[in-house]
Each structure stands twice: as C-alpha cells, then as structure tokens.
Design a protein around this motif. Sequence first.
Motif, PDB file in Angstrom:
ATOM      1  N   HIS A  97       0.834  -1.202   0.000  1.00 29.44           N
ATOM      2  CA  HIS A  97       0.000   0.000   0.000  1.00 29.44           C
ATOM      3  C   HIS A  97       0.865   1.247   0.000  1.00 29.44           C
ATOM      4  O   HIS A  97       2.078   1.172   0.193  1.00 29.44           O
ATOM      5  CB  HIS A  97      -0.963   0.001   1.188  1.00 29.44           C
ATOM      6  N   TYR A  98       0.222   2.356  -0.249  1.00 33.71           N
ATOM      7  CA  TYR A  98       0.900   3.663  -0.265  1.00 33.71           C
ATOM      8  C   TYR A  98       0.518   4.341   1.053  1.00 33.71           C
ATOM      9  O   TYR A  98      -0.577   4.874   1.183  1.00 33.71           O
ATOM     10  CB  TYR A  98       0.376   4.446  -1.468  1.00 33.71           C
ATOM     11  N   PRO A  99       1.411   4.264   2.047  1.00 31.69           N
ATOM     12  CA  PRO A  99       1.074   4.811   3.363  1.00 31.69           C
ATOM     13  C   PRO A  99       0.728   6.301   3.250  1.00 31.69           C
ATOM     14  O   PRO A  99       1.389   7.032   2.518  1.00 31.69           O
ATOM     15  CB  PRO A  99       2.355   4.609   4.181  1.00 31.69           C
ATOM     16  N   GLY A 100      -0.253   6.715   3.946  1.00 32.83           N
ATOM     17  CA  GLY A 100      -0.670   8.113   3.884  1.00 32.83           C
ATOM     18  C   GLY A 100      -1.761   8.293   2.845  1.00 32.83           C
ATOM     19  O   GLY A 100      -2.885   8.655   3.168  1.00 32.83           O
ATOM     20  N   MET A 101      -1.440   7.964   1.583  1.00 28.50           N
ATOM     21  CA  MET A 101      -2.457   8.120   0.539  1.00 28.50           C
ATOM     22  C   MET A 101      -3.586   7.100   0.731  1.00 28.50           C
ATOM     23  O   MET A 101      -4.746   7.403   0.456  1.00 28.50           O
ATOM     24  CB  MET A 101      -1.849   7.961  -0.847  1.00 28.50           C
ATOM     25  N   ALA A 102      -3.243   5.902   1.210  1.00 23.85           N
ATOM     26  CA  ALA A 102      -4.278   4.880   1.415  1.00 23.85           C
ATOM     27  C   ALA A 102      -5.312   5.394   2.423  1.00 23.85           C
ATOM     28  O   ALA A 102      -6.520   5.371   2.148  1.00 23.85           O
ATOM     29  CB  ALA A 102      -3.645   3.577   1.903  1.00 23.85           C
ATOM     30  N   GLU A 103      -4.860   5.896   3.551  1.00 23.39           N
ATOM     31  CA  GLU A 103      -5.774   6.423   4.575  1.00 23.39           C
ATOM     32  C   GLU A 103      -6.565   7.615   4.022  1.00 23.39           C
ATOM     33  O   GLU A 103      -7.768   7.742   4.264  1.00 23.39           O
ATOM     34  CB  GLU A 103      -5.001   6.873   5.821  1.00 23.39           C
ATOM     35  N   ALA A 104      -5.860   8.484   3.272  1.00 20.54           N
ATOM     36  CA  ALA A 104      -6.505   9.694   2.743  1.00 20.54           C
ATOM     37  C   ALA A 104      -7.600   9.349   1.733  1.00 20.54           C
ATOM     38  O   ALA A 104      -8.690   9.927   1.754  1.00 20.54           O
ATOM     39  CB  ALA A 104      -5.461  10.610   2.102  1.00 20.54           C
ATOM     40  N   GLN A 105      -7.319   8.388   0.854  1.00 20.43           N
ATOM     41  CA  GLN A 105      -8.314   8.002  -0.159  1.00 20.43           C
ATOM     42  C   GLN A 105      -9.522   7.330   0.480  1.00 20.43           C
ATOM     43  O   GLN A 105     -10.664   7.624   0.125  1.00 20.43           O
ATOM     44  CB  GLN A 105      -7.682   7.041  -1.177  1.00 20.43           C
ATOM     45  N   ILE A 106      -9.264   6.428   1.427  1.00 18.94           N
ATOM     46  CA  ILE A 106     -10.387   5.742   2.081  1.00 18.94           C
ATOM     47  C   ILE A 106     -11.234   6.768   2.834  1.00 18.94           C
ATOM     48  O   ILE A 106     -12.466   6.728   2.791  1.00 18.94           O
ATOM     49  CB  ILE A 106      -9.896   4.621   3.024  1.00 18.94           C
ATOM     50  N   SER A 107     -10.567   7.708   3.495  1.00 17.67           N
ATOM     51  CA  SER A 107     -11.307   8.737   4.249  1.00 17.67           C
ATOM     52  C   SER A 107     -12.142   9.601   3.313  1.00 17.67           C
ATOM     53  O   SER A 107     -13.247  10.022   3.656  1.00 17.67           O
ATOM     54  CB  SER A 107     -10.341   9.624   5.043  1.00 17.67           C
ATOM     55  N   LYS A 108     -11.611   9.857   2.103  1.00 18.99           N
ATOM     56  CA  LYS A 108     -12.354  10.659   1.132  1.00 18.99           C
ATOM     57  C   LYS A 108     -13.667   9.957   0.753  1.00 18.99           C
ATOM     58  O   LYS A 108     -14.726  10.585   0.723  1.00 18.99           O
ATOM     59  CB  LYS A 108     -11.484  10.868  -0.119  1.00 18.99           C
ATOM     60  N   PHE A 109     -13.592   8.644   0.521  1.00 20.83           N
ATOM     61  CA  PHE A 109     -14.813   7.901   0.168  1.00 20.83           C
ATOM     62  C   PHE A 109     -15.742   7.763   1.368  1.00 20.83           C
ATOM     63  O   PHE A 109     -16.964   7.798   1.215  1.00 20.83           O
ATOM     64  CB  PHE A 109     -14.475   6.525  -0.406  1.00 20.83           C
ATOM     65  N   ALA A 110     -15.145   7.619   2.551  1.00 22.58           N
ATOM     66  CA  ALA A 110     -15.969   7.525   3.772  1.00 22.58           C
ATOM     67  C   ALA A 110     -16.762   8.819   3.942  1.00 22.58           C
ATOM     68  O   ALA A 110     -17.958   8.797   4.259  1.00 22.58           O
ATOM     69  CB  ALA A 110     -15.074   7.266   4.983  1.00 22.58           C
ATOM     70  N   ARG A 111     -16.098   9.942   3.701  1.00 21.24           N
ATOM     71  CA  ARG A 111     -16.759  11.253   3.814  1.00 21.24           C
ATOM     72  C   ARG A 111     -17.903  11.354   2.803  1.00 21.24           C
ATOM     73  O   ARG A 111     -18.992  11.831   3.123  1.00 21.24           O
ATOM     74  CB  ARG A 111     -15.724  12.361   3.566  1.00 21.24           C
TER      75      ARG A 111
END
Lengths: 83, 167
Positions: free
Chosen positions: B58-72
């Motif tokens: 995975h791409y640390p940082g971007m993985a969390e950011a992308q998932i959070s974007k979809f969660a939002r």
Amino acid sequence: MRIRYFAWLRERTGTSGETIELPETVKTAGELMCWLAARDEGYAFAFEQPETIRIAVNQEHVEEDHILSGTEEVAFFPPMTGG
Amino acid sequence: MSNRTTTGFTVRVQAENFDVLAETEILTKGHKDVGAVVTFTGLCRDEGGTLEALELEHYPGMAEAQISKFARQAVERWPLTGLTIIHRFGKIPPGDNIVLVIATSSHRRAAFEASDFLMDFLKTQAPFWKKEHLREASEGTWVKTRAIDDADAARWHDEKSNNINIP
C-alpha cells in the motif's frame, strides 16, 4: 522532487523511491514518465506502457497532463487492486 | 439541502487482523438509534488450494486519505449512524481477513448501499496492490484489475449532485 514507485513499478525500476531534480524540459507527469523511461533498461521496462500507469501528485490521483511545478511528491503505480 | 449533521467515521490501515464483532459493538452498543448493521468482510481465498498467501502493498498516507475521502462521501450521501473501514496490508494467508466495512443506520437501505459503494471504491481507487504467492511457484504474480470492478464503481456516479469523481 520525491518520486515513489509501487508494486511492479517498484520491482522493475529497482527502487521504492528517489529524489530528483526536475529537468526544465519536463513539465507534466506524462513527460516525467518519458524522461524516466530513457534512463535505463529497468526504467524502460517499468514505463513501457505509460497509458496503464496511474499517477498521484502529493497523494491525489492526477492525469498525465498534470503540471508538476510546485510538486513535492509524485508516485507511479499500476491500477489498484485493493479490497 | 438537508439539515442532518453528518456522522463521523473510523478509517484504519493496519497489518494486524481485526475483530469483526468487537468493531461492530463499538458502533451498536448504547446506540439506540441504530436499526440496521451491515458488515462486509473481505477474506483471502485459497484459490482451490493453490494459494499460499496474498501480499498487500500500500501507499502509506495516501491509502488512509483516499479511504477517508470515500468515507466522507458515504456519510454525506447516506443517513448513516456509524461507519468503520479497516484495510490490512502485508502478507495474508488464506482464510484471514483483508478488509472490513461496517455501516450502521436507522433503516437498512442506507447501510446496504453505503457498504456496497465503499467496497466498489476501495477496489478501484484506494492505493493497494495484491500479489499472489502460489504454493507451486517460486515468484509471486501481481493480481490484475478486472473490468467488472471499474463497471461496479461507475454505477455510483451521480450526475445531478456530481459528488463522486473518478479520475
């Protein structure tokens, strides 16, 4: 500028990341792929089908015509297979 | 315009396994407004006994950011009361958990749809890459994307609100 490679791009280039000085002739993410491909065999192999490669700039997805000025981090990777 | 306040969410990207029941309880215990819980757990298949392990990069940082974007986007689009998304990375043997989505809501439709939506986007837009290690092969092979996954994600385009953007 920091460049990161993931999955088979990491394997083919032989590195997970590096810092480069962006040449003046390279303006877009697509041009950066061409420039990197000309480096050696491994990079040429990594970027042989640039249309299949996904690009992220500062951790956001972008297209290959994205202008790189002011960019801190560019990442190149294959289509994602999470989930 | 709606006056409801959007719900918070939890996103975790981790090497460790997760406990589906414990994660579900966090969203349900003491929450009397919850009428529906949908949990989706993605597991590592053994591919007919041929697979030794999946390796998730995975791409640390971007993985969390992308998932959070979809969660939002999910909590803005559906009236959820709670949302938890966990995605693992590293080497995962057959039978182990890979990904978890839990959506809770007052009525079932929102929880069903939000979970479905999130899984479609996790598959195609979150920076994770799977490599299969087979029992009979010395080298692993990268899992290819499937056209059906892109088609699934495209179902969620909402032209009126234009709130989903796939680059």
